[in-house]
Design a protein around this motif. Structure first.
Motif, mmCIF file in Angstrom:
data_model
loop_
_atom_site.group_PDB
_atom_site.id
_atom_site.type_symbol
_atom_site.label_atom_id
_atom_site.label_comp_id
_atom_site.label_asym_id
_atom_site.label_seq_id
_atom_site.Cartn_x
_atom_site.Cartn_y
_atom_site.Cartn_z
ATOM 1 N N ASP A 123 33.598 58.130 6.196
ATOM 2 C CA ASP A 123 33.485 58.165 4.674
ATOM 3 C C ASP A 123 32.338 59.205 4.180
ATOM 4 O O ASP A 123 31.172 59.039 5.044
ATOM 5 C CB ASP A 123 33.213 56.712 3.996
ATOM 6 N N GLU A 146 41.521 61.197 -3.715
ATOM 7 C CA GLU A 146 40.597 60.318 -4.435
ATOM 8 C C GLU A 146 39.714 59.474 -3.619
ATOM 9 O O GLU A 146 38.389 59.675 -3.871
ATOM 10 C CB GLU A 146 41.272 59.396 -5.486
ATOM 11 N N ASN A 147 40.099 58.909 -2.520
ATOM 12 C CA ASN A 147 38.928 58.279 -1.847
ATOM 13 C C ASN A 147 38.225 59.127 -0.718
ATOM 14 O O ASN A 147 37.210 58.923 0.010
ATOM 15 C CB ASN A 147 39.586 57.148 -0.682
ATOM 16 N N ARG A 148 38.737 60.423 -0.313
ATOM 17 C CA ARG A 148 38.133 61.500 0.412
ATOM 18 C C ARG A 148 37.678 61.180 1.774
ATOM 19 O O ARG A 148 36.957 61.587 2.323
ATOM 20 C CB ARG A 148 36.633 62.081 -0.294
ATOM 21 N N TRP A 149 38.340 59.936 2.268
ATOM 22 C CA TRP A 149 38.182 59.588 3.683
ATOM 23 C C TRP A 149 38.738 60.539 4.821
ATOM 24 O O TRP A 149 39.625 61.152 4.321
ATOM 25 C CB TRP A 149 38.910 58.210 3.698
ATOM 26 N N THR A 168 43.390 59.456 0.968
ATOM 27 C CA THR A 168 43.906 59.996 -0.625
ATOM 28 C C THR A 168 42.693 61.130 -1.062
ATOM 29 O O THR A 168 41.683 61.276 -0.312
ATOM 30 C CB THR A 168 44.094 58.877 -1.542
ATOM 31 N N ARG A 203 42.210 64.611 6.919
ATOM 32 C CA ARG A 203 41.792 64.309 5.773
ATOM 33 C C ARG A 203 42.673 64.954 4.671
ATOM 34 O O ARG A 203 43.250 66.017 4.766
ATOM 35 C CB ARG A 203 40.377 65.177 5.300
ATOM 36 N N GLU A 214 45.303 54.217 4.312
ATOM 37 C CA GLU A 214 45.759 55.313 3.363
ATOM 38 C C GLU A 214 44.715 56.310 3.055
ATOM 39 O O GLU A 214 43.458 55.934 3.047
ATOM 40 C CB GLU A 214 45.843 54.641 2.038
ATOM 41 N N ALA A 267 48.127 61.946 -1.424
ATOM 42 C CA ALA A 267 48.065 60.740 -0.711
ATOM 43 C C ALA A 267 48.913 60.487 0.506
ATOM 44 O O ALA A 267 50.247 60.922 0.408
ATOM 45 C CB ALA A 267 48.090 59.451 -1.463
#
Length: 186
Positions: A15, A106-109, A104, A75, A102, A80
């Motif tokens: 993260d 948006e979460n940029r994990w 995405t 990544r 998941e 997604a």
């Protein structure tokens, strides 16, 4: 970066620790020193980009055997994906177990996939882009794969498969694979 340990041996969600200001944010996405400190392979030999037109596209389940084993940092940069990793390391305490997450835009994990773990994903939306940093070079001779619908692993994909390659459909089931090869030799 924050390293979040997954239930699969040596698999991590990475993260971002965002440094925000009025312009937006900046964040470190990779640091060899931090990866090594967590016992992860910090080598990047190759970077890959895949773009998927249709929701439901499935890619996987791929891995490479010795002497060309590779770890991956995956990544999702647009859209997604539902990402799945299966532990194919016979000496691992999580051998033949799998995880899913998941990833995405948006979460940029990012997901760290250890060497000798089969990896695949399904797109959850149209026009999805995925970037992978890989610890070694693609070696077709050492590539192996598993069927995405292999009953041995009971993976529940979130969507019907809309697109898949002929190569990914042709991988044999794990039980057939065991009849041909002793997994300890991998």
């Amino acid at each position: 970066m924050k390293f979040i340990k997954m239930k699969l041996n040596n698999a991590f969600i990475i993260d971002l620790e965002q440094q925000r200001d009025h312009r937006g944010f900046s964040a470190q996405t990779f640091c060899a020193r931090e990866f090594a400190a967590h016992g992860l392979k910090p080598v990047v030999a190759q970077c890959n980009l895949t773009f998927n037109y249709k929701k439901g596209t499935l890619r996987g389940m791929h891995y490479q055997v010795a002497p060309a084993r590779v770890a991956k940092l995956v990544r999702c940069t647009q859209g997604a994906i539902y990402d799945v990793v299966i532990d194919m390391r016979p000496d691992s305490p999580t051998f033949l177990k799998h995880i899913d997450v998941e990833l995405t835009a948006e979460n940029r994990w990012a997901l760290y996939v250890p060497a000798m773990c089969a990896h695949g994903y399904q797109t959850l939306v149209d026009n999805t882009e995925v970037v992978s940093q890989v610890s070694g070079f693609y070696s077709p001779h050492y590539e192996r794969g598993l069927r995405y619908d292999d009953p041995t692993f009971s993976i529940t994909w979130p969507l019907p498969v809309s697109e898949i390659s002929q190569k990914d459909l042709a991988w044999c089931l794990f039980q057939s694979f065991l009849l041909e090869v002793d997994p300890r030799s991998l």
